[in-house]
Design a protein around this motif. Sequence first.
Motif, short mmCIF file in Angstrom:
data_model
loop_
_atom_site.label_atom_id
_atom_site.label_comp_id
_atom_site.label_asym_id
_atom_site.label_seq_id
_atom_site.Cartn_x
_atom_site.Cartn_y
_atom_site.Cartn_z
N LEU A 12 -48.75 65.75 -9.40
CA LEU A 12 -47.28 66.10 -9.67
C LEU A 12 -46.50 66.65 -8.66
N LEU A 13 -47.26 67.58 -7.82
CA LEU A 13 -46.78 68.43 -6.82
C LEU A 13 -46.13 67.29 -5.73
N SER A 14 -47.02 66.35 -5.23
CA SER A 14 -46.69 65.76 -4.24
C SER A 14 -45.37 64.62 -4.89
N MET A 15 -45.40 64.17 -6.13
CA MET A 15 -44.25 63.34 -6.39
C MET A 15 -43.21 64.11 -6.67
N VAL A 16 -43.04 65.59 -6.78
CA VAL A 16 -41.55 66.11 -6.98
C VAL A 16 -41.42 66.77 -5.66
N ASP A 17 -42.25 66.76 -4.71
CA ASP A 17 -41.66 67.56 -3.47
C ASP A 17 -42.47 66.95 -1.94
N SER A 18 -43.76 66.81 -1.90
CA SER A 18 -44.19 66.88 -0.62
C SER A 18 -44.25 65.30 -0.22
N SER A 19 -44.34 64.33 -1.00
CA SER A 19 -43.87 62.99 -0.44
C SER A 19 -42.60 62.77 0.03
N VAL A 20 -41.45 63.57 -0.40
CA VAL A 20 -40.16 63.24 0.01
C VAL A 20 -39.55 64.11 1.04
N GLY A 21 -38.92 63.67 1.89
CA GLY A 21 -38.45 64.83 2.81
C GLY A 21 -38.90 64.77 4.32
N GLY A 22 -39.97 63.96 4.29
CA GLY A 22 -40.47 63.73 5.96
C GLY A 22 -41.20 64.86 6.36
N LYS A 23 -41.67 66.04 5.69
CA LYS A 23 -42.35 67.17 6.36
C LYS A 23 -43.96 66.67 6.37
N THR A 24 -44.42 66.57 7.42
CA THR A 24 -46.11 66.26 7.60
C THR A 24 -46.64 67.37 8.52
N GLY A 25 -47.99 67.30 8.26
CA GLY A 25 -48.55 68.30 9.26
C GLY A 25 -49.93 68.83 8.56
N VAL A 26 -50.45 69.94 9.35
CA VAL A 26 -51.64 70.32 9.04
C VAL A 26 -51.51 72.17 9.15
N ASN A 27 -52.49 72.72 8.54
CA ASN A 27 -52.88 74.07 8.68
C ASN A 27 -53.48 74.39 9.82
N HIS A 28 -53.33 75.72 10.37
CA HIS A 28 -54.12 76.45 11.33
C HIS A 28 -54.67 77.79 10.75
N THR A 29 -55.93 77.89 11.21
CA THR A 29 -56.45 79.26 10.61
C THR A 29 -55.48 80.58 10.71
N LEU A 30 -54.61 80.50 11.68
CA LEU A 30 -53.63 81.54 11.79
C LEU A 30 -52.35 81.36 10.99
N GLY A 31 -52.16 80.26 10.20
CA GLY A 31 -50.98 79.83 9.51
C GLY A 31 -50.79 78.54 8.89
N LYS A 32 -50.19 78.40 7.72
CA LYS A 32 -50.16 77.36 6.89
C LYS A 32 -48.96 76.18 7.61
N ASN A 33 -49.37 75.07 7.59
CA ASN A 33 -48.28 73.98 8.25
C ASN A 33 -47.86 74.41 9.35
N MET A 34 -48.64 75.02 10.27
CA MET A 34 -47.87 75.37 11.45
C MET A 34 -47.90 74.46 12.54
N ILE A 35 -48.85 73.20 12.31
CA ILE A 35 -48.66 71.95 13.30
C ILE A 35 -48.25 70.83 12.69
N GLY A 36 -47.13 70.16 12.93
CA GLY A 36 -46.78 69.16 12.11
C GLY A 36 -45.50 68.25 12.81
N ALA A 37 -44.80 67.52 12.22
CA ALA A 37 -43.58 66.80 12.66
C ALA A 37 -42.65 66.46 11.36
N PHE A 38 -41.60 66.26 11.61
CA PHE A 38 -40.66 65.62 10.67
C PHE A 38 -40.86 64.01 10.81
N TYR A 39 -41.33 63.31 9.76
CA TYR A 39 -41.66 61.85 9.89
C TYR A 39 -41.35 61.28 8.46
N GLN A 40 -40.37 60.64 8.33
CA GLN A 40 -39.74 60.10 7.02
C GLN A 40 -40.62 58.77 6.62
N PRO A 41 -40.97 58.69 5.45
CA PRO A 41 -41.95 57.22 5.04
C PRO A 41 -40.66 56.31 4.71
#
Length: 362
Positions: free
Chosen positions: A131-160
């Motif tokens: 549900l979370l990915s249907m209502v939020d994460s799949s839409v809008g183009g934010k992509t990326g990964v975590n770093h031990t020092l911070g959440k979602n700190m490495i990524g790109a805007f990339y639309q599907p």
Amino acid sequence: MKTLKVELGERSYPIYIGTHLTHDASLLAPHVHGKQVCVVTNATIAPLYLEHYTSLLQQQGFEVSSVELPDGESYKNLETLDLIFTRLLQARFNRSGTVLALGGGVVGDMAGFAAACYQRGVNFIQVPTTLLSMVDSSVGGKTGVNHTLGKNMIGAFYQPQAVLADVAQLATLPKRELAAGVAEVIKYGLICDQMFFQWLEENIDRVMSGDPEALEYCVERSCQDKAQVVAQDEREGGIRAILNLGHTFGHAIETAQGYGNWLHGEAVATGMLMAVDLSVRMGLVENSVLERATVLVSRAGLPVMGPGNMSNEQYMELMAVDKKVQDGRLRLILLQQLGEAFVTSDIDIEALNHTLDAFRPS
Ligand code: NAD
Ligand code: GLY
């Protein structure tokens, strides 16, 4: 079936929402570019849905490869991302191919980031399964990964190219994960959609029992709200930041507790209540808004208190690495009324300390 559109000029794309949307390839196939498709999924979702999508695509003549990532937020990192690149290279995947994310937000964020980076960008489709990915994460183009020092700190805007949200796939989702998605649904009510908040107050039991019609409505309304915000501010220069209500607190909780111990949606739920509490303490909204939000969050089975092991100093330190921080100044999303959020760096630090104290169980 409902079709919404994210209006982003040449990067515009449809979101298809329905139940049993993908029994044939008629929605999916037109968005696949090239001959090659690589399905990125994980070890939990693969046995449930991978075969279905693989044969659907093969029947249309596509060459299908797949990669199964280890499951969990703790694997959302650069090391796991490399598994996707390795698979793409092994499959001799070329620039005209399509990466298809089949999974929740963790898979979607990583597959999207891989699609953005592989040979500097290949076509990408989101098939969200939580549900979370249907209502939020799949839409809008934010992509990326975590770093031990911070959440979602490495990524790109990339639309599907397209998002296919088949609510039938939520039937296999554990209840705790469904609740985590409801946190982001409640978020839309709080930040920009008072009527939806009221609908949720009236229908939360249907949503939590997995009623497909109620879930479809949640996905549709949430995606409508998100698409409107993203269309105004794709790269979060301003208004898009309101989509992060509660996330600065939530990311601090997720990072401090170890990724995966508090689910993202659980941390966001508590974080949103903290943001509303702070808004009340700063005299911006009535206490009744906090009371209503707390009741709704609790009825969804989500936490209404923070963890017991975080000091205010630890919150402050982790919140200082938030992406919204500008020139060393913390910025938060607060409410000025139910259904209206704003971004501010004008924060009453004493009130913030009281909020953090109030959410620590004694
Ligand atoms: P998730 O991807 O970890 O999925 C939750 C769990 O459910 C996993 O164990 C997964 O394997 C399992 N699962 C997925 N679909 C299933 C199904 N249909 N049946 C049974 N099990 C299933 O978590 P999530 O809540 O979907 O996503 C959270 C992530 O999304 C976080 O990393 C967060 O940062 C990110 N996020 C990104 C954005 C964005 O805009 N890109 C927005 C919000 C959240
Ligand atoms: N989930 C926040 C955003 O997409 O901006």
